[in-house]
Design a protein around this motif. Structure first.
Motif, PDB file in Angstrom:
ATOM      1  N   MET A   1     -65.927  -1.398   7.288  1.00 20.20           N
ATOM      2  CA  MET A   1     -65.250  -0.320   7.994  1.00 20.20           C
ATOM      3  C   MET A   1     -64.642  -0.857   9.286  1.00 20.20           C
ATOM      4  SD  MET A   1     -64.991   3.120   7.637  1.00 20.20           S
ATOM      5  CE  MET A   1     -66.459   3.945   7.132  1.00 20.20           C
TER       6      MET A   1
ATOM      7  N   LEU B   1     -60.570  -1.108   9.706  1.00 23.08           N
ATOM      8  CA  LEU B   1     -59.910  -0.221  10.662  1.00 23.08           C
ATOM      9  C   LEU B   1     -59.347  -0.973  11.863  1.00 23.08           C
ATOM     10  CD1 LEU B   1     -62.118   2.970  10.498  1.00 23.08           C
ATOM     11  CD2 LEU B   1     -59.925   2.505   9.470  1.00 23.08           C
TER      12      LEU B   1
ATOM     13  N   PHE C   1     -54.560   4.280   7.448  1.00 20.82           N
ATOM     14  CA  PHE C   1     -55.831   3.619   7.126  1.00 20.82           C
ATOM     15  C   PHE C   1     -56.996   4.588   7.134  1.00 20.82           C
ATOM     16  CE2 PHE C   1     -53.818  -0.276   6.904  1.00 20.82           C
ATOM     17  CZ  PHE C   1     -52.928  -0.386   7.946  1.00 20.82           C
TER      18      PHE C   1
ATOM     19  N   PHE D   1     -64.722   2.908   2.906  1.00 24.18           N
ATOM     20  CA  PHE D   1     -65.072   4.323   2.830  1.00 24.18           C
ATOM     21  C   PHE D   1     -65.874   4.622   1.583  1.00 24.18           C
ATOM     22  CE2 PHE D   1     -63.721   7.141   6.101  1.00 24.18           C
ATOM     23  CZ  PHE D   1     -62.812   6.407   6.851  1.00 24.18           C
TER      24      PHE D   1
ATOM     25  N   PHE E   1     -69.278   3.585   2.368  1.00 29.23           N
ATOM     26  CA  PHE E   1     -69.855   4.500   3.334  1.00 29.23           C
ATOM     27  C   PHE E   1     -70.306   5.777   2.638  1.00 29.23           C
ATOM     28  CE2 PHE E   1     -70.815   6.489   7.143  1.00 29.23           C
ATOM     29  CZ  PHE E   1     -70.172   7.702   7.251  1.00 29.23           C
TER      30      PHE E   1
ATOM     31  N   TYR F   1     -57.940   8.887  15.080  1.00 27.47           N
ATOM     32  CA  TYR F   1     -59.076   7.988  14.892  1.00 27.47           C
ATOM     33  C   TYR F   1     -60.333   8.549  15.534  1.00 27.47           C
ATOM     34  CZ  TYR F   1     -56.835   4.196  12.451  1.00 27.47           C
ATOM     35  OH  TYR F   1     -56.223   3.445  11.490  1.00 27.47           O
TER      36      TYR F   1
END
Lengths: 259, 89, 232
Positions: free
Chosen positions: A44, A48, A69, A223, A226, B23
Motif C-alpha cells: 500500500m 500510493l 490510484f 487493496f 488489505f 487521499y
C-alpha cells in the motif's frame, strides 16, 4: 462407479469439512495474518507513494489524475467484494456452512466503505476534470446503485433477529442482487448513452503509460491484500463471538488471544 | 520526484486541493477498516473473558448445576461446524 | 396422468388464491384506493415543487408519471404478505401441498390486479395534468402495462424477506429500489422516445424480456425467501 462414490465420500467431504471448520480457519489465519498484514502495508505504501509522488503528471489532466490510484482499486474491489458475497451466500444456502455466512457478514462493511470511497474519489476527480462535483455517467451511477445494494444487505441483517434466518435471508438478497448487477450495468450504460453530453468520457481510460500503470497495479494488489487482512480480522472476531461456548475458544481467550 | 519543493507538492499545479483531501479520505477509510475490526475484537474478547470468569465463580454445587453443565458441553461441539444439528452426509 | 392432475390442482389453487385476494381487496376498498390517491398526490407535488409552466412540465411528465407509479407500488408492497402473516394464513400457505412458487405467483398477480391496474387507469389522467404530449400516451400505457407487473414481482422479493420484520416499511423500499431502476430506465425511455417522435418498440421489447425473466425467476426467489423467513 463404486470407487468413484467412495473417493467422493472420503476425499471431498473431509476436505470440505475441514474448510468449513471455524476452529481450523481461526488457527490457520492466525499464523498467516501478521505476514499478510505486513505485506499489505508495504504494498500500500509503495503503490500510493509511487503514484502520488514519483509519476509524471498527465498531459491532459495535470496532477489530479493521481486520484486514480485510490479510485480504480476501490471501485474494482467494491464490485469484486459483492460478487464474493454472492458466492459466500450461495455456499451458505447450498451447504449451510456457517463459516460462509461469517464471511458474508464480515465482507459487507468492508465492501460498503470501499464503494463509498470509490464514489467520493470519483466525484472529487470530476471537479477539476469537468468542473462539476457529480456527474451522472454510467460507471458512477452503477457504483451508486451498488452502494444501495450494500446498504440493503446490511439493513436486512440488522432487521432480522435469529442468526440462522439472517444468514439465509442475506444470502438470498445478495444472490438476487448479483443477478441484477449486469442488468443494472447494461440499463445504466444504455441510459447514459441517450443523455450523454459531448465531452464526458471519464470512464474511457486511455491506455496508460507504463510509469503510471505499475503503481496502479501495485495499488490494486495492495487493496486486495488489505481487504483480505481486514476480512480475516473481522472473521476471527465473528468466530470467537459465535463459538464462544466451545472449549477451544475459551482456551484461546484465556491464553490472551491477540489478533 | 516530479515536484521540486514542498510548496509545489502541496499545490500540485492547482490540483492539490482535490488530491490531498481525497487521499485524506482514503486514509480515513483505511483506518476505519483497521480499527473497527480491532475494537470489535477487543469488545468480544472482553465479553467472553467476563462470562468465563462469572461462570467459574465457585458456587455451592447442586445436582441441578451438574445436569445443566453437562448438557451445555454436549450440544456445542456438534453444532459448531454446520447449521444442522446431527450428522452431515 | 398423476403429473397432469397435480399441475391442474396447482393451477386451480393459484386461481383460488387470486380470487380470494381479490375478494378481500374489494371488501376493504379504502386500502386498495390508497396507492391511487397517493399517486395523484405525488404527481401534484412536482408542479408545486418545480414549476407549473407547460413547457417544463411536458418535458418532465413522462418521468413524473413513471416515478409516481413506482412509489405507489412501493407503498403497497407492505400489504402483499403482511396481512396473511398477521392472520396466520401465510403459515397455511407454506404448508399447502401445491408448489409454493405457483401460489406466490398467484399472490403477486392479485396484487398487480388491485394496485398496478388501478395505477395504469389513473396514468392518462396524470399525464394530462402534467401536459405530456399526446403522441406519447400509447407509449406510456404500454410501458406501464409491462412495468407494473414487473414491479410487483420484484417488490415481492423484498416483501417476502421482510414479512416478519416489525416496521419494515423503509426496508422494503431499500431492498426493492435497485431492482426497479432498470424498469424505470426503460419505461421512461419508451415515453421519452415517443415524445421525441421516435420508435419505442425496442424499449417495450426490453421491458417484455425483463417481465418474462421476472415471471420465471421471481416466484422462485420469493418462495425461497418465504420459507427461510417463516420457517426460520
Amino acid at each position: 462407479m463404486i470407487w468413484y462414490a467412495d473417493i467422493r465420500k472420503t476425499m471431498n467431504w473431509t476436505f470440505f469439512h475441514k474448510l468449513g471448520s471455524p476452529k481450523w480457519f481461526y488457527e490457520i489465519s492466525g499464523k498467516w495474518l501478521p505476514w499478510l498484514a505486513i505485506l499489505a502495508a508495504l504494498m500500500m505504501v509503495t503503490g500510493l507513494t509511487w503514484g502520488l509522488l514519483f509519476t509524471p503528471p498527465d498531459y491532459l489532466q495535470g496532477n489530479s489524475y493521481r486520484i486514480i490510484f485510490l479510485h480504480v482499486p476501490t471501485a474494482f474491489l467494491a464490485s469484486a467484494i459483492y460478487v464474493s458475497m454472492a458466492i459466500a451466500g450461495a455456499v451458505t444456502l447450498i451447504w449451510r456452512i456457517k463459516l460462509a455466512d461469517m464471511a458474508l457478514k464480515s465482507m459487507a462493511p468492508i465492501g460498503t466503505s470501499f464503494c463509498f470511497l470509490a464514489l467520493i474519489t470519483g466525484a472529487i476527480w470530476g471537479k477539476p476534470t469537468w468542473g462539476t462535483w457529480w456527474v451522472w455517467d454510467a460507471r458512477l451511477t452503477s457504483m451508486l446503485i451498488l452502494l444501495f445494494l450494500y446498504f440493503g444487505v446490511i439493513a436486512l441483517r440488522g432487521a432480522i433477529r435469529s442468526a440462522n434466518t439472517q444468514a439465509r435471508a442475506c444470502a438470498i438478497l445478495t444472490l438476487v442482487g448479483v443477478v441484477n448487477i449486469p442488468i443494472i450495468k447494461f440499463s445504466v450504460q444504455w441510459w447514459n448513452t441517450l443523455h450523454q453530453g459531448s465531452t464526458l468520457k471519464l470512464t474511457e481510460k486511455p491506455s496508460m503509460a507504463p510509469e503510471m500503470l505499475w503503481p496502479l497495479l501495485i495499488s490494486i494488489a495492495a487493496f486486495y491484500l488489505f481487504f483480505t487482512v481486514a476480512l480475516i480480522i473481522r472473521m476471527r472476531t465473528e468466530i470467537l463471538d459465535r463459538e464462544r461456548r466451545t472449549k477451544w475458544v475459551r482456551n484461546a481467550v484465556e491464553a490472551g488471544a491477540r489478533s | 520526484m516530479y515536484f521540486e519543493n514542498f510548496a509545489s507538492l502541496v499545490n500540485m499545479g492547482g490540483h492539490g486541493v482535490y488530491v490531498w483531501p481525497t487521499y485524506g479520505l482514503g486514509l480515513l477509510v483505511i483506518l476505519y477498516n483497521i480499527f473497527s475490526p480491532l475494537m470489535a475484537r477487543k469488545k468480544i474478547v472482553a465479553q467472553i473473558k467476563r462470562q468465563a470468569r462469572a461462570a467459574s465463580v465457585p458456587k455451592a454445587p447442586s445436582s441441578r448445576d451438574r445436569t445443566i453443565k453437562s448438557k451445555q458441553q454436549v450440544s456445542t461441539a456438534e453444532s459448531s461446524r454446520t447449521m444442522n444439528e446431527g450428522e452431515v452426509e | 396422468m398423476s403429473v397432469d392432475v397435480q399441475q391442474l390442482e396447482g393451477r386451480k389453487a393459484m386461481m383460488g388464491l387470486i380470487r380470494r385476494d381479490l375478494k378481500l381487496a374489494f371488501r376493504t376498498p379504502g386500502q386498495s384506493l390508497n396507492p391511487v390517491v397517493f399517486y395523484l398526490m405525488v404527481a401534484s407535488l412536482f408542479p408545486l415543487g418545480i414549476a407549473p409552466e407547460r413547457e417544463t412540465l411536458s418535458q418532465l411528465a413522462g418521468g413524473i408519471v413513471w416515478i409516481g407509479a413506482l412509489l405507489a407500488v412501493l407503498l403497497s408492497l407492505d400489504s402483499l404478505f403482511k396481512g396473511d402473516n398477521d392472520d396466520g394464513s401465510l403459515d397455511q400457505l407454506l404448508l399447502s401441498p401445491h408448489p409454493l412458487p405457483l401460489l406466490v405467483l398467484g399472490k403477486v398477480i392479485a396484487h398487480w390486479l388491485t394496485t398496478g391496474v388501478a395505477l395504469i387507469v389513473m396514468a392518462p389522467v396524470l399525464a394530462l395534468m402534467l401536459h405530456l404530449p399526446e403522441r406519447a400516451f400509447p407509449a406510456l400505457m404500454a410501458s406501464l402495462l409491462l412495468g407494473t407487473p414487473l414491479m410487483s414481482l420484484a417488490g415481492g422479493i423484498g416483501a417476502a424477506l421482510t414479512v416478519r420484520v416489525q416496521r419494515s416499511g423503509v426496508l422494503i423500499t431499500l431492498l426493492s429500489l435497485p431492482l426497479y431502476i432498470p424498469v424505470l430506465i426503460f419505461g421512461t425511455g419508451a415515453v421519452q422516445s415517443a415524445v421525441d417522435g421516435m420508435g419505442y418498440a425496442g424499449h417495450l421489447l426490453w421491458l417484455g424480456a425483463f417481465l418474462v425473466m421476472g415471471l420465471c425467476l421471481a416466484p422462485i426467489a420469493i418462495a425461497a425467501a418465504l420459507r427461510i423467513v417463516v420457517d426460520g
